[in-house]
Design a protein around this motif. Structure first.
Motif, PDB file in Angstrom:
ATOM      1  N   THR A 171      42.694  49.672  21.206  1.00  0.00           N
ATOM      2  CA  THR A 171      42.709  50.332  21.621  1.00  0.00           C
ATOM      3  C   THR A 171      43.139  52.001  20.980  1.00  0.00           C
ATOM      4  O   THR A 171      42.580  52.696  20.243  1.00  0.00           O
ATOM      5  N   VAL A 176      38.858  55.956  27.157  1.00  0.00           N
ATOM      6  CA  VAL A 176      38.135  57.294  26.570  1.00  0.00           C
ATOM      7  C   VAL A 176      39.641  58.608  27.099  1.00  0.00           C
ATOM      8  O   VAL A 176      39.730  59.560  26.544  1.00  0.00           O
ATOM      9  N   LEU A 177      39.485  58.059  28.691  1.00  0.00           N
ATOM     10  CA  LEU A 177      41.000  59.154  29.382  1.00  0.00           C
ATOM     11  C   LEU A 177      42.079  59.113  28.796  1.00  0.00           C
ATOM     12  O   LEU A 177      42.352  59.677  29.154  1.00  0.00           O
ATOM     13  N   GLY A 178      42.665  58.132  27.649  1.00  0.00           N
ATOM     14  CA  GLY A 178      43.734  58.424  27.433  1.00  0.00           C
ATOM     15  C   GLY A 178      44.882  56.763  27.835  1.00  0.00           C
ATOM     16  O   GLY A 178      44.305  56.293  28.991  1.00  0.00           O
ATOM     17  N   VAL A 182      41.294  53.075  34.658  1.00  0.00           N
ATOM     18  CA  VAL A 182      39.356  53.185  34.598  1.00  0.00           C
ATOM     19  C   VAL A 182      38.858  51.326  34.230  1.00  0.00           C
ATOM     20  O   VAL A 182      37.861  51.671  34.677  1.00  0.00           O
ATOM     21  N   TRP A 183      39.787  50.874  33.472  1.00  0.00           N
ATOM     22  CA  TRP A 183      39.135  49.094  33.440  1.00  0.00           C
ATOM     23  C   TRP A 183      38.715  48.667  34.839  1.00  0.00           C
ATOM     24  O   TRP A 183      38.169  47.560  35.093  1.00  0.00           O
ATOM     25  N   PRO A 229      37.558  51.771  28.301  1.00  0.00           N
ATOM     26  CA  PRO A 229      39.004  52.147  29.423  1.00  0.00           C
ATOM     27  C   PRO A 229      39.695  53.661  29.182  1.00  0.00           C
ATOM     28  O   PRO A 229      40.311  53.975  29.183  1.00  0.00           O
ATOM     29  N   ASN A 238      46.933  56.702  29.346  1.00  0.00           N
ATOM     30  CA  ASN A 238      47.893  56.567  30.802  1.00  0.00           C
ATOM     31  C   ASN A 238      46.201  55.917  31.590  1.00  0.00           C
ATOM     32  O   ASN A 238      47.257  55.338  33.024  1.00  0.00           O
ATOM     33  N   LEU A 239      45.811  56.260  31.553  1.00  0.00           N
ATOM     34  CA  LEU A 239      44.582  55.566  32.446  1.00  0.00           C
ATOM     35  C   LEU A 239      43.835  54.644  32.755  1.00  0.00           C
ATOM     36  O   LEU A 239      43.038  54.182  32.543  1.00  0.00           O
ATOM     37  N   TYR A 240      44.342  53.660  31.210  1.00  0.00           N
ATOM     38  CA  TYR A 240      43.743  52.923  30.939  1.00  0.00           C
ATOM     39  C   TYR A 240      43.592  51.574  32.260  1.00  0.00           C
ATOM     40  O   TYR A 240      42.019  51.191  32.150  1.00  0.00           O
TER      41      TYR A 240
END
Length: 456
Positions: free
Chosen positions: A77, A108-110, A117-118, A106, A112-114
């Motif tokens: 990513t 898309v928001l950066g 979000v996943w 996951p 750090n948040l992968y």
């Protein structure tokens, strides 16, 4: 005489204390059954699994670390979003092009948040599958399949929630349940799942051979495939579109694959030339030893040969029963058993073996258990044992496996034997339908007890 009346009659012949005890036990059993069947309990169980994994991963994510295969997915990513180098479009990739969606979304928001979000997306996918199973289970007033699904998600959570198969498994559950009522959606979901990971092709093949909805599924699947291919070609990745097929060619034997069992034990007994080694490119543990060259060169052909034989067997069963059984009665059983047989053969005769491959089988068993409860108790129990042994091997005792600890090798061998039993169950059912089953009246089905309004 009803069951309650029978309990009352038996109770009246006992001392008062004994009668009270029988009544309390009957009530406790009913309460336990109601508890297991309560959708609120099922939803709570699924939520507990996802929350527990999130809490376990939270310290890692706060340190900028991820578990499972997520670090690899995040690497791809980051290369795509920051480096401008996209899998499939710019280079050969181990996954089909459709896997870009769950891998990249996951991020898309950066970065750090992968992980967060996943996990949210995986939870949503599993929730959709659970809702589909609960809804179908209401027709039979039986939520055993939904409970089984929650249980296997919990047992297999180290791979179910942290690897890409965690998306394809719910898609297959919903796709197979929609095959009768919404075949276009079923075809779309099954084709899309195949473009994420190849294994749902086993389900599609079973549908094509045995289902009366085959042409709707074929045309929908072709349209989906054309759409995916067109996006890749227009994006400049035409030469990499089928690279996921070539990525598997020439691979050595992975230690968890059933085919690798002889060489794994050779390595433990220190047979000259037998050893484990780490494949840094694929980040896997492989095994080699005397006589493995033939299997490495021909293992894939063996797998395809077995699967082709199963397709022929399924076709014979379909042809024989088509003249005897109403299509709406026969195809549920043949599609389910054929799909399970093909998917299991895909695992048993594969040179590559990973714990997440068990997620190829659990969706089919869950659907079988909700549509044909009497028939699918055996594979459900077998797969529950397979799931437990799989998690014991990975991640629980994986380092001991790499160290060739005999007890862990026994656990892995037991898991692989149970997979063979699951395959044998499927083959026996297909053989019975193709060669043994006598003529049956119109409207009955080839296996098990009649089930109302659950045919495809």
């Amino acid at each position: 005489m009803s069951k309650l009346e029978a309990v009352h009659v038996r109770s009246s012949t006992l001392p008062s204390g004994g009668a009270t005890r029988v009544h309390v036990e009957a009530t406790a059993g009913q309460r336990w059954h109601a508890f297991r069947q309560d959708p609120r309990v099922l939803w709570s169980g699924l939520a507990a699994v996802h929350i527990a994994v999130f809490l376990l991963m939270l310290p890692m994510m706060l340190r900028g670390e991820l578990g499972g295969d997520l670090p690899v997915y995040l690497h791809w990513t980051t290369e795509a979003f920051q480096g401008g180098t996209w899998p499939v479009f710019d280079y050969d990739w181990v996954y089909p092009a459709g896997a870009l969606v769950p891998v990249l979304l996951p991020g898309v928001l950066g970065a750090n948040l992968y992980g967060v979000v996943w996990l949210v997306l995986i939870a949503a996918a599993n929730a959709v599958a659970l809702q589909a199973l609960i809804r179908r289970g209401r027709l039979l007033r039986n939520q055993t399949a939904a409970g089984w699904w929650v249980l296997t998600v919990g047992v297999l959570c180290p791979v179910d929630l942290l690897r890409i198969e965690g998306f394809t498994a719910p898609m297959v559950v919903v796709g197979m349940l929609f095959l009768g009522s919404r075949p276009r959606i079923a075809g779309l979901l099954l084709a899309a799942a195949t473009w994420i990971k190849v294994w749902p092709a086993a389900v599609i093949v079973a549908v094509i051979v045995a289902s009366t909805k085959r042409w709707i599924v074929i045309l929908t699947g072709l349209a989906t495939s054309v759409g995916v291919s067109l996006v890749v070609v227009l994006g400049g990745g035409a030469s990499h579109l089928t690279s996921f097929v070539n990525q598997q060619n020439g691979r050595p034997l992975q230690i968890e694959a059933p085919l690798s069992t002889p060489w794994l034990w050779m390595s433990m007994f220190q047979v000259p030339g037998a050893r484990l080694f780490h494949d840094s490119a694929l980040i896997t543990e492989e095994v080699t030893g005397p006589g493995d060259a033939w299997m490495v060169a021909n293992g894939t052909w063996v797998m395809f040969g077995v699967m082709a034989a199963l397709v022929v067997l399924l076709a014979i069963a379909t042809h024989r029963l088509s003249a005897l059984v109403h299509p709406m009665g026969k195809e549920v059983d043949l599609v389910l058993v054929g799909a399970l047989g093909l998917a299991t053969a895909f695992i048993v005769f594969n040179k590559v073996g990973s714990p997440q491959y068990m997620l190829w089988l659990t969706p089919i068993v869950a659907v079988g258990l909700v549509l044909r409860p009497p028939d699918w108790k055996t594979p459900a129990l077998l797969m529950l044992a397979v799931a437990i042994l799989t998690t014991l091997v990975f991640p629980t005792f994986y380092f001991a496996l790499i160290a060739l600890h005999p007890l862990v090798l026994i656990l892995l061998a037991a898991r692989n034997i149970l997979l063979l039993v699951v395959l044998g169950w499927s083959v026996a059912k297909l053989c019975h339908a193709a060669f043994v089953r006598p003529a049956v009246p119109l409207g009955t089905r080839p296996f098990g007890e009649p089930v109302r309004s659950t045919s495809y």
